[in-house]
Motif scaffolding. Structure first.
Motif, PDB file in Angstrom:
ATOM      1  N   PRO A   1      23.975   7.427  30.297  1.00  0.00           N
ATOM      2  CA  PRO A   1      22.813   7.617  30.816  1.00  0.00           C
ATOM      3  C   PRO A   1      21.864   8.129  30.277  1.00  0.00           C
ATOM      4  CG  PRO A   1      25.011   8.846  31.912  1.00  0.00           C
ATOM      5  CD  PRO A   1      25.279   8.486  30.566  1.00  0.00           C
ATOM      6  N   HIS A   2      21.628   7.733  29.568  1.00  0.00           N
ATOM      7  CA  HIS A   2      20.186   8.069  28.739  1.00  0.00           C
ATOM      8  C   HIS A   2      19.678   7.040  29.248  1.00  0.00           C
ATOM      9  CE1 HIS A   2      17.320   7.073  24.300  1.00  0.00           C
ATOM     10  NE2 HIS A   2      18.069   7.921  24.518  1.00  0.00           N
ATOM     11  N   PHE A   3      19.471   5.583  29.476  1.00  0.00           N
ATOM     12  CA  PHE A   3      18.122   5.470  30.177  1.00  0.00           C
ATOM     13  C   PHE A   3      17.935   5.925  31.131  1.00  0.00           C
ATOM     14  CE2 PHE A   3      17.363   2.880  33.933  1.00  0.00           C
ATOM     15  CZ  PHE A   3      16.685   1.373  33.418  1.00  0.00           C
ATOM     16  N   ASP A   4      18.339   6.615  32.264  1.00  0.00           N
ATOM     17  CA  ASP A   4      17.920   7.377  33.394  1.00  0.00           C
ATOM     18  C   ASP A   4      17.137   8.173  32.371  1.00  0.00           C
ATOM     19  OD1 ASP A   4      19.638   5.178  35.263  1.00  0.00           O
ATOM     20  OD2 ASP A   4      21.043   6.932  34.797  1.00  0.00           O
ATOM     21  N   TYR A   5      17.523   8.732  31.685  1.00  0.00           N
ATOM     22  CA  TYR A   5      16.626  10.693  31.318  1.00  0.00           C
ATOM     23  C   TYR A   5      15.397   9.565  30.804  1.00  0.00           C
ATOM     24  CZ  TYR A   5      21.292  12.803  32.044  1.00  0.00           C
ATOM     25  OH  TYR A   5      22.303  12.773  32.619  1.00  0.00           O
ATOM     26  N   VAL A   6      15.629   8.804  29.214  1.00  0.00           N
ATOM     27  CA  VAL A   6      14.291   8.779  29.183  1.00  0.00           C
ATOM     28  C   VAL A   6      13.266   7.760  29.569  1.00  0.00           C
ATOM     29  CG1 VAL A   6      13.401   6.599  27.172  1.00  0.00           C
ATOM     30  CG2 VAL A   6      15.535   8.302  26.732  1.00  0.00           C
ATOM     31  N   CYS A   7      14.267   6.567  31.112  1.00  0.00           N
ATOM     32  CA  CYS A   7      12.895   5.985  31.953  1.00  0.00           C
ATOM     33  C   CYS A   7      12.112   7.111  32.725  1.00  0.00           C
ATOM     34  CB  CYS A   7      13.568   5.810  32.715  1.00  0.00           C
ATOM     35  SG  CYS A   7      14.779   4.095  31.554  1.00  0.00           S
ATOM     36  N   SER A   8      12.900   8.078  33.278  1.00  0.00           N
ATOM     37  CA  SER A   8      11.999   9.399  34.086  1.00  0.00           C
ATOM     38  C   SER A   8      11.156  10.531  33.073  1.00  0.00           C
ATOM     39  CB  SER A   8      13.677  10.582  34.624  1.00  0.00           C
ATOM     40  OG  SER A   8      13.016  11.166  35.139  1.00  0.00           O
ATOM     41  N   ALA A   9      12.088  10.936  32.298  1.00  0.00           N
ATOM     42  CA  ALA A   9      10.756  11.466  31.252  1.00  0.00           C
ATOM     43  C   ALA A   9      10.015  10.387  31.310  1.00  0.00           C
ATOM     44  CB  ALA A   9      11.763  11.658  30.167  1.00  0.00           C
ATOM     45  N   ALA A  10       9.638   8.906  30.635  1.00  0.00           N
ATOM     46  CA  ALA A  10       8.347   8.993  30.316  1.00  0.00           C
ATOM     47  C   ALA A  10       7.551   8.801  31.708  1.00  0.00           C
ATOM     48  CB  ALA A  10       8.767   7.797  29.724  1.00  0.00           C
ATOM     49  N   THR A  11       7.637   8.133  32.480  1.00  0.00           N
ATOM     50  CA  THR A  11       8.295   8.115  34.291  1.00  0.00           C
ATOM     51  C   THR A  11       6.832   9.214  34.745  1.00  0.00           C
ATOM     52  OG1 THR A  11       9.156   6.200  34.427  1.00  0.00           O
ATOM     53  CG2 THR A  11       7.307   7.234  36.370  1.00  0.00           C
ATOM     54  N   THR A  12       7.892  10.964  34.196  1.00  0.00           N
ATOM     55  CA  THR A  12       7.446  11.365  35.284  1.00  0.00           C
ATOM     56  C   THR A  12       6.756  12.307  34.120  1.00  0.00           C
ATOM     57  OG1 THR A  12       9.360  12.453  36.342  1.00  0.00           O
ATOM     58  CG2 THR A  12       7.489  14.202  35.548  1.00  0.00           C
ATOM     59  N   GLY A  13       6.285  12.376  32.454  1.00  0.00           N
ATOM     60  CA  GLY A  13       5.001  12.875  31.710  1.00  0.00           C
ATOM     61  C   GLY A  13       3.955  11.932  31.969  1.00  0.00           C
ATOM     62  N   LEU A  14       4.552  10.837  31.645  1.00  0.00           N
ATOM     63  CA  LEU A  14       3.014  10.039  32.052  1.00  0.00           C
ATOM     64  C   LEU A  14       2.286   9.814  33.165  1.00  0.00           C
ATOM     65  CD1 LEU A  14       4.562   6.760  30.359  1.00  0.00           C
ATOM     66  CD2 LEU A  14       2.525   8.297  29.198  1.00  0.00           C
ATOM     67  N   THR A  15       2.858  10.299  34.204  1.00  0.00           N
ATOM     68  CA  THR A  15       1.831  11.089  35.161  1.00  0.00           C
ATOM     69  C   THR A  15       1.458  12.215  34.938  1.00  0.00           C
ATOM     70  OG1 THR A  15       3.934   9.236  36.878  1.00  0.00           O
ATOM     71  CG2 THR A  15       2.467  11.335  37.924  1.00  0.00           C
ATOM     72  N   ASP A  16       2.160  13.055  35.348  1.00  0.00           N
ATOM     73  CA  ASP A  16       1.738  14.360  34.811  1.00  0.00           C
ATOM     74  C   ASP A  16       0.729  14.063  33.633  1.00  0.00           C
ATOM     75  OD1 ASP A  16       3.820  15.819  36.256  1.00  0.00           O
ATOM     76  OD2 ASP A  16       4.443  16.392  34.350  1.00  0.00           O
ATOM     77  N   VAL A  17       0.272  13.602  32.927  1.00  0.00           N
ATOM     78  CA  VAL A  17      -0.568  13.812  31.726  1.00  0.00           C
ATOM     79  C   VAL A  17      -1.918  13.159  32.565  1.00  0.00           C
ATOM     80  CG1 VAL A  17      -1.797  12.194  29.943  1.00  0.00           C
ATOM     81  CG2 VAL A  17       0.193  13.254  29.996  1.00  0.00           C
ATOM     82  N   SER A  18      -1.710  11.537  33.553  1.00  0.00           N
ATOM     83  CA  SER A  18      -3.199  11.125  33.889  1.00  0.00           C
ATOM     84  C   SER A  18      -3.398  11.838  34.938  1.00  0.00           C
ATOM     85  CB  SER A  18      -2.552  10.068  34.963  1.00  0.00           C
ATOM     86  OG  SER A  18      -3.588   9.609  35.517  1.00  0.00           O
ATOM     87  N   VAL A  19      -2.298  12.627  35.641  1.00  0.00           N
ATOM     88  CA  VAL A  19      -2.622  13.990  37.107  1.00  0.00           C
ATOM     89  C   VAL A  19      -4.394  15.424  35.449  1.00  0.00           C
ATOM     90  CG1 VAL A  19      -1.859  15.773  38.474  1.00  0.00           C
ATOM     91  CG2 VAL A  19      -1.233  13.219  38.403  1.00  0.00           C
ATOM     92  N   ALA A  20      -2.568  15.686  34.793  1.00  0.00           N
ATOM     93  CA  ALA A  20      -3.839  17.522  34.270  1.00  0.00           C
ATOM     94  C   ALA A  20      -4.444  16.915  33.675  1.00  0.00           C
ATOM     95  CB  ALA A  20      -2.817  17.609  33.760  1.00  0.00           C
ATOM     96  N   THR A  21      -4.940  15.809  33.560  1.00  0.00           N
ATOM     97  CA  THR A  21      -6.264  15.154  32.860  1.00  0.00           C
ATOM     98  C   THR A  21      -7.674  15.290  33.412  1.00  0.00           C
ATOM     99  OG1 THR A  21      -5.373  12.882  31.709  1.00  0.00           O
ATOM    100  CG2 THR A  21      -5.075  15.233  30.420  1.00  0.00           C
ATOM    101  N   GLY A  22      -7.065  14.433  34.524  1.00  0.00           N
ATOM    102  CA  GLY A  22      -8.035  13.376  35.265  1.00  0.00           C
ATOM    103  C   GLY A  22      -8.071  11.750  34.858  1.00  0.00           C
TER     104      GLY A  22
END
Length: 159
Positions: A89-110
């Motif tokens: 399941p490593h694939f699922d965890y890394v993909c989810s973390a990268a996607t959510t994390g990068l989305t959060d960066v964009s939204v938090a910083t504008g």
């Protein structure tokens, strides 16, 4: 793999001469990553980007924290990585973390974050999307174009 419905993009149509763009790239799957970085560089050069900062991190999981730091001083960030499915399941965890994390960066910083993280079932799928000779797509170029285009759109809003 589907490119159906994708817009025709040309970075030469953009004027990013007043922008600073940060490129953060993972290190796994060197051939694929080198292709993605080359595509991003090409798009940023074609758009006449004022300043480009490049940073490498170990893997796709580390992209969000580096992107967050880079977003503090850049107008846009381009995040590049590749995760190839394995037998755990490593694939699922890394993909989810990268996607959510990068989305959060964009939204938090504008600040826009061009998403160039390939999530592939096989290494060949990554090679097909890396902008290399024989590739059918150039996701590094597309991610850089998206980041610059969005940064220019936001700047044009004047708010």
């Amino acid at each position: 793999m589907s490119g159906h419905g994708a817009p025709t993009i040309q970075a030469t149509e953009l004027d990013a001469s007043q922008l600073t763009v940060a490129v953060v790239a993972a290190s796994w799957h060197t051939t694929i990553m080198d292709g993605l970085v080359a595509g991003a560089r090409r798009a940023l050069e074609e758009a006449h980007t004022g300043k480009v900062v490049e940073v490498r991190v170990p893997g796709s999981f580390e992209l969000p924290v580096a992107a967050r730091r880079l977003a503090e001083s850049a107008d846009a960030v381009v995040a590049l990585g590749v995760v190839v499915r394995g037998g755990t399941p490593h694939f699922d965890y890394v993909c989810s973390a990268a996607t959510t994390g990068l989305t959060d960066v964009s939204v938090a910083t504008g600040k826009p974050v061009g998403f160039g993280v390939l999530t592939c079932d096989t290494e060949q799928q990554g090679l097909d999307r890396a902008g290399l000779a024989g590739s059918t797509e150039d996701k590094g170029y597309e991610a850089a174009h998206a980041a610059v285009s969005t940064a220019l759109t936001l700047r044009g809003l004047g708010v």
